[in-house]
Design an enzyme around this catalytic site. Structure first.
Site: not given
Ligand SMILES: [Zn+2]
Length: 190
Positions: A143, A90, A6, A146, A162, A164, A171
């Protein structure tokens, strides 16, 4: 072995491994020097001897920066091509042209495109792959653990949280997503 990158800020990239490649400080110093020389130039009277002299200094600074940047990119791409079988990035357009993530003044030609082509041929030489992930892929909002996608993520949020339980540098989270998306694309093509 896959890796995702990234490009977060000027001269700096973050890898899915959690590591960062910092643009060397002594290179950054040249960019500061350029800014100084440009300020001086702006104070010189156009057409004067001083102006011409100062203009030359600015040009030399620009050239030095170009060379240092190239040197940095060569080293980084060589080390990546040596260590990994596939590098996921990217697509150029996202950060190169969209504008929103431009890397500060004076570095518009930060050479991301050049870097990608260097990386591509170094990988190819070794029979390896550069995998470009779609620029509309929401690498920073998903995320990486998950797969849940956030609706909102401000640039100020440096840590990705997140529900989760995932808590990760934003980054690095993006780099992992880029890698995973690259793996998916690779599997589709294989
Ligand atoms: Zn997650």
């Amino acid at each position: 072995k896959f890796i995702g990158i990234d490009f977060a800020m000027q001269g700096m990239c973050v890898f899915s491994t959690g590591k960062r490649a910092e643009y060397p400080m002594f290179y950054q110093n040249t960019e500061k020097k350029l800014a100084r020389e440009q300020r001086k130039l702006s104070r010189c009277q156009k057409g004067s001897q001083n102006y011409k002299k100062q203009k030359k200094r600015v040009a030399l600074c620009h050239e030095k920066i170009r060379n240092q940047r190239k040197d940095f990119q060569h080293k980084l791409s060589a080390s990546l091509a040596g260590s990994f079988d596939a590098v996921c990035v990217e697509d150029l357009n996202l950060k190169g042209m969209a504008g929103g993530l431009h890397f500060g003044k004076g570095v518009h030609d930060n050479g991301y495109g050049l870097f990608l082509s260097m990386l591509e041929y170094k990988l190819e030489e070794r029979g390896k792959y550069l995998i470009k992930v779609d620029r509309y892929f929401a690498s920073s909002k998903i995320c990486s653990v998950c797969g849940k996608k956030k609706e909102e993520l401000s640039l100020a949020d440096r840590i990705y949280y997140c529900e989760c339980g995932n808590r990760m540098d934003r980054d690095v989270n993006a780099a992992v997503n880029i890698m995973n998306e690259g793996k998916r694309i690779f599997a589709e093509c294989a």
